[in-house]
Design a protein around this motif. Structure first.
Motif, PDB file in Angstrom:
ATOM      1  N   SER A   1     -14.757  11.887 -15.831  1.00 34.75           N
ATOM      2  CA  SER A   1     -13.642  12.735 -16.003  1.00 34.75           C
ATOM      3  C   SER A   1     -13.859  13.540 -17.418  1.00 34.75           C
ATOM      4  N   GLN A   2     -14.541  12.877 -18.216  1.00 37.84           N
ATOM      5  CA  GLN A   2     -14.803  13.808 -19.412  1.00 37.84           C
ATOM      6  C   GLN A   2     -15.614  15.230 -19.224  1.00 37.84           C
ATOM      7  N   GLU A   3     -16.691  14.793 -18.056  1.00 40.34           N
ATOM      8  CA  GLU A   3     -17.393  15.848 -17.630  1.00 40.34           C
ATOM      9  C   GLU A   3     -16.611  16.835 -16.957  1.00 40.34           C
ATOM     10  N   ALA A   4     -15.653  16.520 -16.168  1.00 40.76           N
ATOM     11  CA  ALA A   4     -14.977  17.507 -15.398  1.00 40.76           C
ATOM     12  C   ALA A   4     -14.159  18.260 -16.373  1.00 40.76           C
ATOM     13  N   THR A   5     -13.546  17.492 -17.158  1.00 46.58           N
ATOM     14  CA  THR A   5     -12.792  18.301 -18.303  1.00 46.58           C
ATOM     15  C   THR A   5     -13.346  19.190 -19.090  1.00 46.58           C
ATOM     16  N   THR A   6     -14.725  19.039 -19.277  1.00 47.19           N
ATOM     17  CA  THR A   6     -15.620  19.775 -20.163  1.00 47.19           C
ATOM     18  C   THR A   6     -16.138  21.164 -19.109  1.00 47.19           C
ATOM     19  N   ALA A   7     -16.536  20.661 -18.048  1.00 47.77           N
ATOM     20  CA  ALA A   7     -16.545  21.781 -16.985  1.00 47.77           C
ATOM     21  C   ALA A   7     -15.655  22.959 -16.900  1.00 47.77           C
ATOM     22  N   ILE A   8     -14.361  22.452 -16.607  1.00 50.77           N
ATOM     23  CA  ILE A   8     -13.289  23.280 -16.586  1.00 50.77           C
ATOM     24  C   ILE A   8     -12.989  23.943 -17.865  1.00 50.77           C
ATOM     25  N   ILE A   9     -13.183  23.542 -18.929  1.00 51.14           N
ATOM     26  CA  ILE A   9     -13.060  24.100 -20.274  1.00 51.14           C
ATOM     27  C   ILE A   9     -14.191  25.246 -20.334  1.00 51.14           C
ATOM     28  N   VAL A  10     -15.237  25.034 -19.998  1.00 52.62           N
ATOM     29  CA  VAL A  10     -16.310  25.992 -19.817  1.00 52.62           C
ATOM     30  C   VAL A  10     -16.236  27.078 -18.968  1.00 52.62           C
ATOM     31  N   VAL A  11     -15.679  26.938 -17.906  1.00 49.89           N
ATOM     32  CA  VAL A  11     -15.561  27.789 -17.015  1.00 49.89           C
ATOM     33  C   VAL A  11     -14.381  28.962 -17.338  1.00 49.89           C
TER      34      VAL A  11
END
Length: 71
Positions: A1-11
């Motif tokens: 879930s931490q990786e998904a949040t990071t991916a959304i922030i980067v996008v």
């Protein structure tokens, strides 16, 4: 879930950066176009003062008229 949040922030950060770059490019283009069409005429101080003197000069309504009258 931490990786998904990071991916959304980067996008979304990349998307915001791209939109900002496009906005700045359009703004610069519009400013250049406006500068080309409007010009930058700056009259000399002599021209400015001569027009001001003409505007302040009293208009004489009793001018002598010289000429020939046909009767």
């Amino acid at each position: 879930s931490q990786e998904a949040t990071t991916a959304i922030i980067v996008v979304f950060s990349l998307l915001a950066a791209v939109l900002l770059a496009v906005g700045l490019a359009l703004l610069v283009r519009k400013l250049r176009e406006k500068r080309q069409t409007e010009g930058t005429y700056r009259p000399s101080s002599e021209e400015q003062f001569s027009h001001a003197a003409e505007a302040r000069a009293p208009q004489d309504s009793k001018k002598t008229v010289r000429g020939c009258l046909l009767i």
